[in-house]
Every structure is written in C-alpha cells, then in structure tokens.
Design an enzyme around this catalytic site. Structure first.
Site, PDB file in Angstrom:
ATOM      1  N   THR A 122      -4.043   5.955  14.751  1.00  0.00           N
ATOM      2  CA  THR A 122      -4.814   7.175  14.953  1.00  0.00           C
ATOM      3  C   THR A 122      -6.206   6.938  14.382  1.00  0.00           C
ATOM      4  OG1 THR A 122      -2.761   8.373  14.429  1.00  0.00           O
ATOM      5  CG2 THR A 122      -4.736   9.694  14.590  1.00  0.00           C
ATOM      6  N   ARG A 172       5.384  12.954  25.105  1.00  0.00           N
ATOM      7  CA  ARG A 172       5.533  13.050  23.660  1.00  0.00           C
ATOM      8  C   ARG A 172       4.208  13.410  23.014  1.00  0.00           C
ATOM      9  NH1 ARG A 172       3.071  10.227  18.992  1.00  0.00           N
ATOM     10  NH2 ARG A 172       4.546  10.440  17.260  1.00  0.00           N
ATOM     11  N   ASP A 175       1.637  14.368  15.654  1.00  0.00           N
ATOM     12  CA  ASP A 175       1.086  15.345  14.709  1.00  0.00           C
ATOM     13  C   ASP A 175      -0.414  15.561  14.859  1.00  0.00           C
ATOM     14  OD1 ASP A 175       0.881  12.598  13.659  1.00  0.00           O
ATOM     15  OD2 ASP A 175      -0.080  13.534  11.939  1.00  0.00           O
TER      16      ASP A 175
END
Length: 323
Positions: free
Chosen positions: A181, A209, A212
């Site tokens: 990320t 999918r 977070d």
C-alpha cells in the site's frame, strides 16, 4: 526507533507499504530506487507544507507521486487479482471535520487518491465502488489511463508465481506479494491533520475483494483532536480491529501518547491476530510514529528543516542525500 517529536512546524510521514523485499534479495540498485521514490514523494508533500498549504493537499501530492511510481503497489504499480485484472482502492480524510472520501475496485483513473478526494469534495457520499465510481470520476473530469499504462511485468509475473503456488498448495511467504500500500499523513502549519491511503490490494486476491485502505477507521483516519493514520498490511485483520481508529481512541479515552497507542495496536493487537503490517501516524503536536511488525516498511519523514529521511528495514531513518 519509531517515534519522532516535533516543534510547532509541519510534519509529513509517508509509507510505500509494509512487507518489503527481503533484505537478502534486495539489490543495491533497487534499494536506491526505493529510497529515491520515497524522497520524491516527501519532497512533493514538503513543497505544499513549506508554502503554507494544507495537510490535505500535502498528503494528496505525496501519494500521487507514489501512485505514479511502478515500484509501489498503487496506481501504476498495482498488483493483479486472480482473474488478471487490477482493482484499486483509495481514501482520504480531513482532520478538520472528519470529512472523508474513498473509492474501491476501480481501474482507469490515473491517481485513485484524487478519485477518493473527488468523492469527498463533490458528492454526498464517503465510498463509491466499481463502475459507478468510474462513471463519477469521468463526470468530474479526472485524468484516465488505458490498461497498458498500469501494466508492469514485475506485477504480472508475481501473479503467475502466486497462482502456481496456490495450485500446488505451497504457502506464499513473500510479504511483498501478500500486502502493499502507499499512504501519507501530515500536520500543516495551521494545526490541521490529514491522511491518504492508496493500494492495488493483494496479489491474486479474489475479484471484488476490498481491504482496509478505503475503509475509514481501519486503514485511514484523521481527526485534529488526536492523530492522522495510514495503515499497510493484512487488510482483513486491520478491518476487524478498526486499527486506525483504535489508535485515536486510545489517545482520546486512555490518554496514551501517539507512540504508546500505535505500538500497542501494531505489536500487541494486530500481530497476535495475524495482522502483519504497520502504520504511519502523526498527532496534533507533530509527533510521528512508524511501527511495523514484519520484515520492513518503506517509509519516510520530512519536517520544516527540509531533510528527507527514509528507511526500509529495522533501521533509523536516514538522509541518503547527505554524507
């Protein structure tokens, strides 16, 4: 050392993902390239803050640089789903009023972080997904790119390797494939906080999918009363433990410092639950915390003195442009 204190000047912290290439597989050239990418991101955010700009503009600028750099798993360097497609997620949050925007499952906008910001600033919603999010971005006039722009041979080969391991029943131990990320958190000279996070997700993830990163309170959080947080790691665990908000809650209700709260969440809460990863955070006083519980985390910090400090493994932040 993960905690850094500040005076009354601005502070910016960035990450390019936890779960780095293992040190014994990292070449000197590739390591230098990662540090250079982190420095470009820091410099973009620093320029905004040094000019008196907002924390929100700074984190947006910093994340855009990381999205444009194929080395990192976001934007141009996004990984592939098990179906061989790219589905990107992003979020931004403004600490002044907890305004937030997010997108999930998109591929086309050159900078997903700008798509998330458009949702925050030009819609009555917080999170838009898929084709509806794409249509919204087109209506707002965001820059789009063709699929070829986002293709990288490294990410495509990582997908083939992961699919082959899944077929053979081999466990994938490579953290750089399991999560990655980019993100930024900032405190500006006006005392305002902001956070931004962007990702391509997990290599070979199931289509649809969502991790977070675009979930406010899990991978992204900002509130002027406490802190700004951007997370990177095993998204499902970070969601279940509301990781970013948990740090702010510990500060607000338990009186913990930023370092106490962030380290407790990353090391004592997420790690035992299988939540490999880390976070970057800055509080309203300019203190910065960068804990991680895995092999490493691409990260960096810059303050009013302009020094661009970066690190990858368990090592002090260093200025690689100075002797």
């Amino acid at each position: 050392m993960t905690s850094i204190s500040s005076g009354n000047d601005f502070a910016l912290a960035i990450h390019g993902g936890a779960g780095t290439i293992l040190r014994n597989k990292m070449t000197a050239e590739r390591e230098a390239a990662y540090h250079a990418g982190l420095r470009r991101s820091l410099d973009a955010g620093r320029a905004v803050l040094a000019d008196g700009g907002s924390a929100l503009d700074a984190v947006s600028a910093a994340v855009m640089v990381l999205e444009d750099e194929p080395l990192f798993n976001a934007g141009r360097g996004a990984v592939y789903t098990s179906a061989g497609k790219q589905e990107m997620d992003a979020a931004v949050m403004d600490g002044r009023d907890r305004a937030a925007g997010a997108v999930a499952g998109i591929c086309g906008p050159r900078n997903p972080v700008l798509a998330a910001r458009a949702v925050m600033e030009h819609s009555g919603h917080v999170l838009l997904i898929g084709e509806s999010a794409m249509a919204f971005c087109r209506k707002r006039g965001l820059a789009f790119e063709e699929p070829a722009y986002f293709y990288t041979e490294q990410r495509w080969q990582a997908l083939q390797e992961t699919l082959a391991m899944q077929k053979s029943g081999t466990d994938d131990q490579d953290e750089s494939r399991r999560h990655g990320t980019v993100g930024a958190v900032a405190l500006d000279r006006h005392g305002n906080l902001a956070a931004a996070t962007s990702t391509g997700g997990m290599t070979a993830k199931s289509p649809g999918r969502v991790g977070d990163s675009p979930v406010i309170g899990a991978g992204t959080w900002a509130d002027n009363e406490t802190c700004a947080v951007s997370a990177t790691g095993h998204g499902e665990i970070f969601i279940r433990y509301a990781a970013a908000h948990e740090i702010a809650s510990r500060m607000r209700h338990a009186g913990q410092s930023l370092e106490e709260a962030s380290r407790a969440v990353v090391m004592d809460m997420l790690a035992p639950a299988g939540g490999s990863g880390g976070i970057i955070a800055v509080d309203r006083l300019g203190n910065v915390s960068l804990p991680f519980n895995c092999s490493g985390m691409y990260r960096g910090v810059v303050r009013g003195d302009g020094r661009l400090l970066t690190a990858i493994y368990e090592e002090p932040l260093a200025d690689f442009e100075r002797p």
